[in-house]
Structure formats: structure tokens, C-alpha cells
Design a protein around this motif. Sequence first.
Motif, PDB file in Angstrom:
ATOM      1  N   VAL A 168      39.876  41.720  20.319  1.00 41.71           N
ATOM      2  CA  VAL A 168      38.601  42.412  20.117  1.00 41.71           C
ATOM      3  C   VAL A 168      37.609  42.037  21.203  1.00 41.71           C
ATOM      4  O   VAL A 168      36.978  42.906  21.825  1.00 41.71           O
ATOM      5  N   ILE A 169      37.461  40.756  21.478  1.00 41.84           N
ATOM      6  CA  ILE A 169      36.493  40.311  22.479  1.00 41.84           C
ATOM      7  C   ILE A 169      36.934  40.707  23.878  1.00 41.84           C
ATOM      8  O   ILE A 169      36.135  41.210  24.680  1.00 41.84           O
ATOM      9  N   GLY A 170      38.200  40.516  24.195  1.00 43.05           N
ATOM     10  CA  GLY A 170      38.702  40.851  25.526  1.00 43.05           C
ATOM     11  C   GLY A 170      38.607  42.328  25.836  1.00 43.05           C
ATOM     12  O   GLY A 170      38.188  42.726  26.924  1.00 43.05           O
ATOM     13  N   LEU A 171      39.003  43.166  24.888  1.00 44.60           N
ATOM     14  CA  LEU A 171      38.905  44.604  25.121  1.00 44.60           C
ATOM     15  C   LEU A 171      37.451  45.049  25.226  1.00 44.60           C
ATOM     16  O   LEU A 171      37.136  45.959  26.000  1.00 44.60           O
ATOM     17  N   GLY A 172      36.559  44.422  24.475  1.00 40.90           N
ATOM     18  CA  GLY A 172      35.130  44.741  24.602  1.00 40.90           C
ATOM     19  C   GLY A 172      34.602  44.416  25.992  1.00 40.90           C
ATOM     20  O   GLY A 172      33.841  45.192  26.580  1.00 40.90           O
ATOM     21  N   ILE A 173      35.007  43.280  26.538  1.00 45.32           N
ATOM     22  CA  ILE A 173      34.588  42.912  27.893  1.00 45.32           C
ATOM     23  C   ILE A 173      35.174  43.865  28.918  1.00 45.32           C
ATOM     24  O   ILE A 173      34.487  44.314  29.843  1.00 45.32           O
ATOM     25  N   ILE A 174      36.429  44.224  28.755  1.00 42.71           N
ATOM     26  CA  ILE A 174      37.075  45.131  29.713  1.00 42.71           C
ATOM     27  C   ILE A 174      36.436  46.514  29.659  1.00 42.71           C
ATOM     28  O   ILE A 174      36.169  47.128  30.697  1.00 42.71           O
ATOM     29  N   VAL A 175      36.139  47.023  28.452  1.00 39.15           N
ATOM     30  CA  VAL A 175      35.494  48.330  28.330  1.00 39.15           C
ATOM     31  C   VAL A 175      34.082  48.280  28.905  1.00 39.15           C
ATOM     32  O   VAL A 175      33.650  49.213  29.587  1.00 39.15           O
ATOM     33  N   GLY A 176      33.363  47.193  28.657  1.00 47.58           N
ATOM     34  CA  GLY A 176      32.025  47.048  29.229  1.00 47.58           C
ATOM     35  C   GLY A 176      32.050  47.015  30.752  1.00 47.58           C
ATOM     36  O   GLY A 176      31.204  47.625  31.419  1.00 47.58           O
ATOM     37  N   LEU A 177      33.029  46.334  31.313  1.00 46.75           N
ATOM     38  CA  LEU A 177      33.172  46.291  32.766  1.00 46.75           C
ATOM     39  C   LEU A 177      33.531  47.659  33.321  1.00 46.75           C
ATOM     40  O   LEU A 177      33.017  48.083  34.356  1.00 46.75           O
ATOM     41  N   PHE A 178      34.388  48.390  32.618  1.00 45.13           N
ATOM     42  CA  PHE A 178      34.783  49.713  33.085  1.00 45.13           C
ATOM     43  C   PHE A 178      33.626  50.707  32.993  1.00 45.13           C
ATOM     44  O   PHE A 178      33.483  51.588  33.837  1.00 45.13           O
ATOM     45  N   ARG A 179      32.778  50.557  31.984  1.00 48.30           N
ATOM     46  CA  ARG A 179      31.618  51.450  31.872  1.00 48.30           C
ATOM     47  C   ARG A 179      30.580  51.167  32.947  1.00 48.30           C
ATOM     48  O   ARG A 179      29.891  52.078  33.394  1.00 48.30           O
ATOM     49  N   LYS A 180      30.442  49.903  33.319  1.00 46.79           N
ATOM     50  CA  LYS A 180      29.481  49.551  34.358  1.00 46.79           C
ATOM     51  C   LYS A 180      29.946  50.068  35.714  1.00 46.79           C
ATOM     52  O   LYS A 180      29.149  50.530  36.514  1.00 46.79           O
ATOM     53  N   ARG A 181      31.224  49.995  35.966  1.00 48.91           N
ATOM     54  CA  ARG A 181      31.839  50.523  37.186  1.00 48.91           C
ATOM     55  C   ARG A 181      32.970  51.438  36.761  1.00 48.91           C
ATOM     56  O   ARG A 181      33.472  51.339  35.673  1.00 48.91           O
ATOM     57  N   ASN A 182      33.393  52.282  37.619  1.00 46.89           N
ATOM     58  CA  ASN A 182      34.476  53.188  37.239  1.00 46.89           C
ATOM     59  C   ASN A 182      35.849  52.639  37.582  1.00 46.89           C
ATOM     60  O   ASN A 182      36.833  53.354  37.529  1.00 46.89           O
ATOM     61  N   ARG A 183      35.914  51.386  37.955  1.00 50.43           N
ATOM     62  CA  ARG A 183      37.192  50.744  38.204  1.00 50.43           C
ATOM     63  C   ARG A 183      37.103  49.319  37.687  1.00 50.43           C
ATOM     64  O   ARG A 183      36.012  48.765  37.538  1.00 50.43           O
ATOM     65  N   ILE A 184      38.242  48.745  37.401  1.00 52.90           N
ATOM     66  CA  ILE A 184      38.267  47.360  36.941  1.00 52.90           C
ATOM     67  C   ILE A 184      39.206  46.574  37.837  1.00 52.90           C
ATOM     68  O   ILE A 184      40.290  47.016  38.165  1.00 52.90           O
ATOM     69  N   ASP A 185      38.736  45.413  38.246  1.00 55.08           N
ATOM     70  CA  ASP A 185      39.514  44.519  39.088  1.00 55.08           C
ATOM     71  C   ASP A 185      39.107  43.099  38.737  1.00 55.08           C
ATOM     72  O   ASP A 185      37.953  42.827  38.407  1.00 55.08           O
ATOM     73  N   VAL A 186      40.027  42.187  38.813  1.00 54.10           N
ATOM     74  CA  VAL A 186      39.758  40.805  38.452  1.00 54.10           C
ATOM     75  C   VAL A 186      38.702  40.188  39.372  1.00 54.10           C
ATOM     76  O   VAL A 186      37.872  39.395  38.945  1.00 54.10           O
TER      77      VAL A 186
END
Length: 100
Positions: free
Chosen positions: A74-92
Motif C-alpha cells: 500500500v505504501i510503496g504503490l502510493g509513493i510510486i503513483v505519487g512520483l508518476f503523477r508528479k512526472r510522467n516517467r518513473i526512474d530510481v
Amino acid sequence: MSDVTFGLLISAVIFAVGAMGVLLRRNPLVQFMSIELMLNAVNLALISFSASLGTEEGHIFVLMVLTVAAAEAVIGLGIIVGLFRKRNRIDVDDVHSMDG
């Protein structure tokens, strides 16, 4: 080959695949799934040991690990979705720029 040896062998293979996924992939979602795979490998090892010893403690620890894994999901997916919404790509490498 006994059941315990087979269970531990499969557990080690699954754990190694998960560890390689965390170390080699740059996508946080893939790394997250690899961590979940590693947790499930540990659960398999606990069940194998518990079955070989004839006790129920391994099953209780598996339930606790699954509870922690669900909270992590729950927490990890929330962080990943928040990062993806802030930017349109996700990278470590972009995670450090989420401050403030």
C-alpha cells in the motif's frame, strides 16, 4: 531429494531472481515486485522448515510477513503513483528529487 531440500532449493532460486531484479532493474515498480518476490521466497523457506520440524511457528511467521508485505504494498504503490503523477516517467534515480 527430501521435501525440505526441494522447498529450500526452490526458495533460493526465487530469492535469487528477486535479488537480481532489485539490483539490475531501474524501474521502481519492477524493483517493488522483486522485493515482494523475495518476501515470498522467505515465506516458502519458513513453511518448509516448519513442515520439517512439525511445528506451527513457521506458519505464524508467514502470516506476520504477509501482513508487513501488504502494508508495504500500500505504501510503496502510493509513493510510486505519487512520483508518476508528479512526472510522467518513473526512474530510481529521480526519487531523490521528491523532497519538499
